[in-house]
Design a protein around this motif. Structure first.
Motif, PDB file in Angstrom:
ATOM      1  N   ILE A 175       0.872  -1.172   0.000  1.00 61.91           N
ATOM      2  CA  ILE A 175       0.000   0.000   0.000  1.00 61.91           C
ATOM      3  C   ILE A 175       0.909   1.222   0.000  1.00 61.91           C
ATOM      4  O   ILE A 175       1.795   1.345   0.854  1.00 61.91           O
ATOM      5  CB  ILE A 175      -0.926   0.039   1.228  1.00 61.91           C
ATOM      6  N   ALA A 176       0.722   2.103  -0.969  1.00 63.40           N
ATOM      7  CA  ALA A 176       1.531   3.322  -1.070  1.00 63.40           C
ATOM      8  C   ALA A 176       0.638   4.446  -1.586  1.00 63.40           C
ATOM      9  O   ALA A 176      -0.558   4.240  -1.839  1.00 63.40           O
ATOM     10  CB  ALA A 176       2.736   3.097  -1.980  1.00 63.40           C
ATOM     11  N   GLY A 177       1.227   5.628  -1.744  1.00 63.69           N
ATOM     12  CA  GLY A 177       0.418   6.784  -2.108  1.00 63.69           C
ATOM     13  C   GLY A 177       0.643   7.286  -3.516  1.00 63.69           C
ATOM     14  O   GLY A 177      -0.052   6.906  -4.454  1.00 63.69           O
ATOM     15  N   ALA A 178       1.631   8.158  -3.688  1.00 60.44           N
ATOM     16  CA  ALA A 178       1.864   8.817  -4.969  1.00 60.44           C
ATOM     17  C   ALA A 178       2.210   7.809  -6.059  1.00 60.44           C
ATOM     18  O   ALA A 178       2.796   6.756  -5.783  1.00 60.44           O
ATOM     19  CB  ALA A 178       2.983   9.842  -4.825  1.00 60.44           C
ATOM     20  N   CYS A 182       4.289   4.164  -5.904  1.00 63.94           N
ATOM     21  CA  CYS A 182       3.656   2.900  -6.286  1.00 63.94           C
ATOM     22  C   CYS A 182       4.457   2.193  -7.382  1.00 63.94           C
ATOM     23  O   CYS A 182       4.652   0.967  -7.329  1.00 63.94           O
ATOM     24  CB  CYS A 182       2.230   3.146  -6.752  1.00 63.94           C
ATOM     25  N   ALA A 183       4.922   2.954  -8.353  1.00 68.19           N
ATOM     26  CA  ALA A 183       5.696   2.361  -9.442  1.00 68.19           C
ATOM     27  C   ALA A 183       6.990   1.760  -8.920  1.00 68.19           C
ATOM     28  O   ALA A 183       7.403   0.669  -9.350  1.00 68.19           O
ATOM     29  CB  ALA A 183       5.979   3.412 -10.518  1.00 68.19           C
ATOM     30  N   TRP A 184       7.653   2.442  -7.987  1.00 67.72           N
ATOM     31  CA  TRP A 184       8.901   1.915  -7.439  1.00 67.72           C
ATOM     32  C   TRP A 184       8.664   0.600  -6.698  1.00 67.72           C
ATOM     33  O   TRP A 184       9.462  -0.340  -6.793  1.00 67.72           O
ATOM     34  CB  TRP A 184       9.532   2.934  -6.499  1.00 67.72           C
ATOM     35  N   SER A 196      -2.914   1.921  -4.290  1.00 74.60           N
ATOM     36  CA  SER A 196      -2.735   3.320  -3.921  1.00 74.60           C
ATOM     37  C   SER A 196      -3.904   3.779  -3.058  1.00 74.60           C
ATOM     38  O   SER A 196      -5.062   3.588  -3.418  1.00 74.60           O
ATOM     39  CB  SER A 196      -2.644   4.209  -5.162  1.00 74.60           C
ATOM     40  N   TYR A 197      -3.579   4.382  -1.926  1.00 76.01           N
ATOM     41  CA  TYR A 197      -4.632   4.939  -1.086  1.00 76.01           C
ATOM     42  C   TYR A 197      -4.999   6.352  -1.521  1.00 76.01           C
ATOM     43  O   TYR A 197      -5.942   6.942  -0.973  1.00 76.01           O
ATOM     44  CB  TYR A 197      -4.216   4.932   0.389  1.00 76.01           C
ATOM     45  N   LYS A 198      -4.280   6.887  -2.511  1.00 80.29           N
ATOM     46  CA  LYS A 198      -4.532   8.250  -2.961  1.00 80.29           C
ATOM     47  C   LYS A 198      -5.344   8.318  -4.254  1.00 80.29           C
ATOM     48  O   LYS A 198      -6.132   9.239  -4.450  1.00 80.29           O
ATOM     49  CB  LYS A 198      -3.214   9.005  -3.161  1.00 80.29           C
ATOM     50  N   THR A 199      -5.118   7.366  -5.139  1.00 79.93           N
ATOM     51  CA  THR A 199      -5.716   7.485  -6.476  1.00 79.93           C
ATOM     52  C   THR A 199      -6.921   6.578  -6.684  1.00 79.93           C
ATOM     53  O   THR A 199      -7.480   6.542  -7.771  1.00 79.93           O
ATOM     54  CB  THR A 199      -4.668   7.162  -7.552  1.00 79.93           C
TER      55      THR A 199
END
Length: 333
Positions: A175-178, A182-184, A196-199
């Motif tokens: 789980i990541a944001g930007a 996420c790609a990394w 993604s918790y942002k998108t």
């Protein structure tokens, strides 16, 4: 080398820290007493738990206005009055945000620079590395084929948790944001999937990525992210509670997850405190450094030059704007 630059807490932060909450001072460099070391700081670690110390809510103690900011650093010994250390030795110590600390030899740990890059002893070969290694392997008990979910997956702890889980034969979801983070997580760190918790909707993403439930959840965030993961635990799941990013910058504690989900899943929930696992440090350094040499482990560092810029870097960290392990470059290797 005449003055010791120090960063003090000027006032307790309200909400997200601001650079104005800190104060930069200089003082005459102290001389070491018996069994002490005078050092040049090379790298300083910035860590989220320090926000809890500023608030007075962390188990390692509080930082009051006027106090030196706490933190671990990698330093070079420039003067020694301890029989076990020589001038030029590289050490790790919790010497705080200062350029020229005096450190008790009993509180220092010698670093072998041949094992890995010096800065990694504040990251994947340091406290974050031990947290990830012990938290996953000792508390999470992953088995080949398990689905392991990791929050804050691009961070210093989370990224290593996921990569160790992959080495142990697990399917790993982060789980990541930007978008860049996420790609990394998938393209470089090698996670099987990322949410993604942002998108997008976090719960819908977890349903897609973990259709058979979550066997091991390594939580670095708390709050609603923890609740969403708890709702999707598989039978016999193990949950490792490690970090609290969701509540570091708030004054009132958020409501916790419903225990019904723990009972329903017959889950085991364990709290991770890195100080309890010092016995695994040598094993961790041996294994992680070998995985690093074998190109099985990738890591990110978010570097800031200059001790005077540490407050701003810490503020970015507490806003989630860092990319990787937050490190301040104070001196030369």
């Amino acid at each position: 080398m005449n003055n010791n630059t120090r960063v003090l807490l000027k006032r307790r932060c309200e909400g997200v820290p601001q650079a104005s909450d800190f104060e930069i001072t200089t003082s005459t460099i102290e001389q070491p007493d018996d069994d002490q070391l005078l050092c040049d700081t090379i790298y300083l670690s910035l860590d989220p738990y320090l926000r809890g110390r500023i608030s007075g809510r962390h188990m390692s103690g509080s930082i009051a206005p006027g106090d030196l900011m706490a933190g671990e650093a990698i330093s070079r010994v420039v003067e020694t009055r301890h029989a076990d250390y020589d001038v030029g030795d590289i050490i790790a110590a919790h010497s705080g945000w200062q350029s020229n600390p005096v450190v008790a030899g009993s509180e220092a740990r010698r670093i072998n620079p041949d094992v890995g890059p010096l800065s990694t002893f504040l990251g994947i070969l340091g406290m974050p590395g031990l947290t990830a290694y012990a938290g996953l392997l000792r508390l999470g008990e992953p088995k080949p084929g398990d689905t392991v979910l990791v929050s804050a997956a691009s961070g210093a702890v989370g990224s290593l948790v996921g990569q160790i889980a992959k080495i142990k034969g697990c399917r790993v979801v982060g789980i990541a944001g930007a978008p860049g983070k996420c790609a990394w997580v998938t393209d470089v760190a090698g996670f099987d999937d990322v949410v993604s918790y942002k998108t997008g909707d976090l719960r819908e993403g977890l349903d897609r990525s973990c259709p058979d439930g979550i066997d091991v959840y390594f939580d670095n965030v708390g709050g609603d992210t923890l609740q969403a993961a708890m709702e999707r635990l598989a039978l016999g799941a193990r949950v490792v509670l490690c970090g609290l990013m969701a509540q570091y910058n708030i004054d009132e504690m958020p409501p916790g997850p419903n225990p019904a989900f723990i009972i329903k899943a017959r889950a085991t929930v364990r709290g991770m405190v890195v100080y309890d696992h010092e016995d695994l440090r040598a094993e961790m350094v041996d294994n992680v450094s070998q995985w690093l040499r074998d190109d099985q482990i990738q890591y990110l560092e978010d570097r800031t030059d200059g001790l005077e810029n540490a407050p701003e870097a810490f503020c970015r960290l507490m806003q989630g704007k860092n990319v990787g392990k937050a490190i301040v470059v104070v001196g030369r290797e």
